[in-house]
Design a protein around this motif. Structure first.
Motif, PDB file in Angstrom:
ATOM      1  N   LEU A  28      -6.097  22.053 105.500  1.00 49.22           N
ATOM      2  CA  LEU A  28      -5.619  21.550 106.779  1.00 49.22           C
ATOM      3  C   LEU A  28      -4.614  22.514 107.412  1.00 49.22           C
ATOM      4  CD1 LEU A  28      -5.111  17.760 105.915  1.00 49.22           C
ATOM      5  CD2 LEU A  28      -6.914  18.755 107.338  1.00 49.22           C
ATOM      6  N   ALA A  29      -3.766  23.114 106.568  1.00 52.39           N
ATOM      7  CA  ALA A  29      -2.774  24.058 107.081  1.00 52.39           C
ATOM      8  C   ALA A  29      -3.444  25.304 107.659  1.00 52.39           C
ATOM      9  CB  ALA A  29      -1.801  24.447 105.960  1.00 52.39           C
ATOM     10  N   PHE A  30      -4.506  25.782 107.011  1.00 51.94           N
ATOM     11  CA  PHE A  30      -5.238  26.940 107.531  1.00 51.94           C
ATOM     12  C   PHE A  30      -5.900  26.607 108.863  1.00 51.94           C
ATOM     13  CE2 PHE A  30      -5.283  28.999 103.238  1.00 51.94           C
ATOM     14  CZ  PHE A  30      -4.777  30.224 103.664  1.00 51.94           C
ATOM     15  N   LYS A  31      -6.472  25.398 108.956  1.00 53.59           N
ATOM     16  CA  LYS A  31      -7.107  25.001 110.211  1.00 53.59           C
ATOM     17  C   LYS A  31      -6.106  24.912 111.354  1.00 53.59           C
ATOM     18  CE  LYS A  31     -10.933  22.373 108.183  1.00 53.59           C
ATOM     19  NZ  LYS A  31     -11.551  21.021 108.024  1.00 53.59           N
ATOM     20  N   ALA A  32      -4.896  24.471 111.014  1.00 59.20           N
ATOM     21  CA  ALA A  32      -3.879  24.309 112.048  1.00 59.20           C
ATOM     22  C   ALA A  32      -3.262  25.630 112.488  1.00 59.20           C
ATOM     23  CB  ALA A  32      -2.774  23.377 111.547  1.00 59.20           C
TER      24      ALA A  32
ATOM     25  N   TYR B 278      -4.708  28.936 111.995  1.00 63.10           N
ATOM     26  CA  TYR B 278      -5.528  30.143 112.037  1.00 63.10           C
ATOM     27  C   TYR B 278      -5.525  30.799 113.424  1.00 63.10           C
ATOM     28  CZ  TYR B 278      -9.479  27.925 114.485  1.00 63.10           C
ATOM     29  OH  TYR B 278     -10.283  27.318 115.407  1.00 63.10           O
ATOM     30  N   ILE B 279      -5.386  30.000 114.491  1.00 64.16           N
ATOM     31  CA  ILE B 279      -5.352  30.572 115.841  1.00 64.16           C
ATOM     32  C   ILE B 279      -4.129  31.462 116.008  1.00 64.16           C
ATOM     33  CG2 ILE B 279      -5.081  30.049 118.287  1.00 64.16           C
ATOM     34  CD1 ILE B 279      -7.869  29.559 117.322  1.00 64.16           C
ATOM     35  N   VAL B 280      -2.975  30.955 115.548  1.00 59.69           N
ATOM     36  CA  VAL B 280      -1.745  31.752 115.635  1.00 59.69           C
ATOM     37  C   VAL B 280      -1.847  32.985 114.742  1.00 59.69           C
ATOM     38  CG1 VAL B 280       0.754  31.704 115.301  1.00 59.69           C
ATOM     39  CG2 VAL B 280      -0.423  29.683 116.136  1.00 59.69           C
ATOM     40  N   ALA B 281      -2.471  32.837 113.569  1.00 55.64           N
ATOM     41  CA  ALA B 281      -2.636  33.976 112.664  1.00 55.64           C
ATOM     42  C   ALA B 281      -3.528  35.044 113.288  1.00 55.64           C
ATOM     43  CB  ALA B 281      -3.235  33.507 111.338  1.00 55.64           C
ATOM     44  N   ILE B 282      -4.597  34.621 113.956  1.00 53.92           N
ATOM     45  CA  ILE B 282      -5.475  35.575 114.643  1.00 53.92           C
ATOM     46  C   ILE B 282      -4.713  36.302 115.746  1.00 53.92           C
ATOM     47  CG2 ILE B 282      -7.493  35.778 116.152  1.00 53.92           C
ATOM     48  CD1 ILE B 282      -8.788  33.552 114.521  1.00 53.92           C
TER      49      ILE B 282
ATOM     50  N   LEU C 173       6.504  31.671 113.175  1.00 49.79           N
ATOM     51  CA  LEU C 173       5.652  30.678 113.814  1.00 49.79           C
ATOM     52  C   LEU C 173       4.475  30.308 112.927  1.00 49.79           C
ATOM     53  CD1 LEU C 173       5.339  29.073 116.431  1.00 49.79           C
ATOM     54  CD2 LEU C 173       3.931  30.937 117.328  1.00 49.79           C
ATOM     55  N   VAL C 174       3.835  31.318 112.329  1.00 51.86           N
ATOM     56  CA  VAL C 174       2.718  31.049 111.421  1.00 51.86           C
ATOM     57  C   VAL C 174       3.188  30.229 110.228  1.00 51.86           C
ATOM     58  CG1 VAL C 174       1.035  32.113 109.871  1.00 51.86           C
ATOM     59  CG2 VAL C 174       1.421  33.095 112.120  1.00 51.86           C
ATOM     60  N   ASN C 175       4.313  30.614 109.634  1.00 48.60           N
ATOM     61  CA  ASN C 175       4.828  29.891 108.466  1.00 48.60           C
ATOM     62  C   ASN C 175       5.193  28.449 108.812  1.00 48.60           C
ATOM     63  OD1 ASN C 175       4.608  32.102 106.765  1.00 48.60           O
ATOM     64  ND2 ASN C 175       6.659  32.847 107.208  1.00 48.60           N
ATOM     65  N   SER C 176       5.829  28.254 109.964  1.00 46.12           N
ATOM     66  CA  SER C 176       6.262  26.906 110.329  1.00 46.12           C
ATOM     67  C   SER C 176       5.070  25.994 110.576  1.00 46.12           C
ATOM     68  CB  SER C 176       7.154  26.955 111.565  1.00 46.12           C
ATOM     69  OG  SER C 176       6.445  27.482 112.680  1.00 46.12           O
ATOM     70  N   ILE C 177       4.033  26.495 111.257  1.00 41.78           N
ATOM     71  CA  ILE C 177       2.846  25.680 111.508  1.00 41.78           C
ATOM     72  C   ILE C 177       2.131  25.373 110.199  1.00 41.78           C
ATOM     73  CG2 ILE C 177       0.566  25.668 112.604  1.00 41.78           C
ATOM     74  CD1 ILE C 177       1.753  27.317 114.864  1.00 41.78           C
ATOM     75  N   PHE C 178       2.042  26.354 109.319  1.00 44.70           N
ATOM     76  CA  PHE C 178       1.377  26.173 108.029  1.00 44.70           C
ATOM     77  C   PHE C 178       2.083  25.103 107.197  1.00 44.70           C
ATOM     78  CE2 PHE C 178       0.182  27.168 103.696  1.00 44.70           C
ATOM     79  CZ  PHE C 178      -1.151  27.527 103.801  1.00 44.70           C
ATOM     80  N   VAL C 179       3.405  25.224 107.089  1.00 47.08           N
ATOM     81  CA  VAL C 179       4.173  24.269 106.283  1.00 47.08           C
ATOM     82  C   VAL C 179       4.143  22.885 106.922  1.00 47.08           C
ATOM     83  CG1 VAL C 179       6.476  23.696 105.430  1.00 47.08           C
ATOM     84  CG2 VAL C 179       5.656  26.048 105.301  1.00 47.08           C
ATOM     85  N   ASP C 180       4.240  22.831 108.253  1.00 46.11           N
ATOM     86  CA  ASP C 180       4.237  21.542 108.945  1.00 46.11           C
ATOM     87  C   ASP C 180       2.917  20.816 108.742  1.00 46.11           C
ATOM     88  OD1 ASP C 180       5.538  19.700 110.938  1.00 46.11           O
ATOM     89  OD2 ASP C 180       3.716  20.196 112.047  1.00 46.11           O
ATOM     90  N   ALA C 181       1.794  21.569 108.751  1.00 49.69           N
ATOM     91  CA  ALA C 181       0.482  20.955 108.541  1.00 49.69           C
ATOM     92  C   ALA C 181       0.354  20.395 107.131  1.00 49.69           C
ATOM     93  CB  ALA C 181      -0.623  21.969 108.818  1.00 49.69           C
ATOM     94  N   MET C 182       0.879  21.111 106.132  1.00 46.33           N
ATOM     95  CA  MET C 182       0.835  20.612 104.762  1.00 46.33           C
ATOM     96  C   MET C 182       1.712  19.377 104.595  1.00 46.33           C
ATOM     97  SD  MET C 182       0.693  23.924 102.248  1.00 46.33           S
ATOM     98  CE  MET C 182       0.308  22.850 100.876  1.00 46.33           C
TER      99      MET C 182
END
Length: 259
Positions: A129-133, A135-139, A220-229
């Motif tokens: 779920l964290a990757f799905k949330a 991946y756009i920012v990571a790209i 930003l990537v880290n915060s979205i990843f952690v927030d999704a988890m």
């Protein structure tokens, strides 16, 4: 035969075997002789894991065995490690020295310990779920990395070829910059080979780049990843609270009927 089934289907016994095998692989890394006793023991463990797969397929059937993701994972790891056992016959069979490179594949068997971690499936679902949330920012961050790598190659490739001599080197150097590792070394190297104006420009340029990619982008990537988890765990808590509220409502209804 019944005893064999019980042994290889028992997860606790298989965990002990995986731990012992992992320890053997770890110890063998300190030894220069890759074809010694430890290699033979390790190959015996590989054969035991292969026998485990055969036993489970016989007991459960191939469809049920293969439907479980962890069984597929185990089977693939065994297939990866199996060719390295031919190294035992390296002095007997001609041409098997090429297979020495496959000995590193044995280390992949240690990944079998993942399946024994408590709540590992919930953790993996959270990571998905964290990757799905994110991946756009990571790209977007990757695109930023590539664009600035190309620009930096043209700007500073001649002044600091060890960092920006070609786009591939620049990608690695800019990524280091984004992780805030050695960020001061790059502008200093340019300052040593360029004039005073170029030194000032390089320091300002890399400070802006560090702020955009390292502080804002990576954070930003880290915060979205952690927030999704964390959101996945919150969903479970909310679901339990919802069930508890329904039970309390039913209890209130029973009390009202009793009155």
């Amino acid at each position: 035969m019944e005893l064999v089934k019980r042994i290889f289907i028992n997860d606790n016994i298989m965990l002990v075997l995986v731990l012992i095998n992992t320890g053997i692989i770890f110890i063998s890394g300190f030894l220069s002789d890759q074809g010694g006793t430890l290699l033979i023991i390790d190959c015996l463990f590989t054969l035991l894991f292969l026998l485990e797969a055969v036993v489970k397929i016989r007991v459960w059937g191939f469809s049920k065995y293969w439907s479980d993701g962890w069984n597929r994972f185990d089977f693939i790891l065994v297939l990866i490690a199996l060719p390295s056992c031919i190294n035992i016959f390296g002095d007997i069979l001609p041409g098997t020295n090429i297979l020495l490179s496959l000995r590193t594949m044995r280390a992949f068997k240690a990944f079998r310990m993942l399946k024994f971690i408590p709540n590992i499936n919930s953790l993996l679902n959270g990571i998905k779920l964290a990757f799905k949330a994110s991946y756009i920012v990571a790209i977007g961050l990757i695109v930023l990395l590539l664009v600035f790598s190309i620009i930096t190659t043209f700007l500073f490739g001649n002044l600091a070829p060890q960092y920006f001599g070609n786009p591939a080197l620049s990608v690695y150097s800019i990524f280091r910059l984004f992780t805030i590792e050695g960020w001061y070394e790059m502008p200093e190297a340019i300052a040593e080979n360029g004039g005073a104006t170029m030194a000032v420009f390089a320091r300002v340029y890399f400070s802006i780049l560090l702020f955009l990619g390292g502080i804002i982008g990576m954070s930003l990537v880290n915060s979205i990843f952690v927030d999704a988890m964390a959101a996945d765990n919150n969903d479970e808590v909310l679901e339990k609270l919802s069930q508890l509220e329904k039970k309390l409502d039913k209890m209130e209804e029973y009390k009202d009927v009793g009155r």
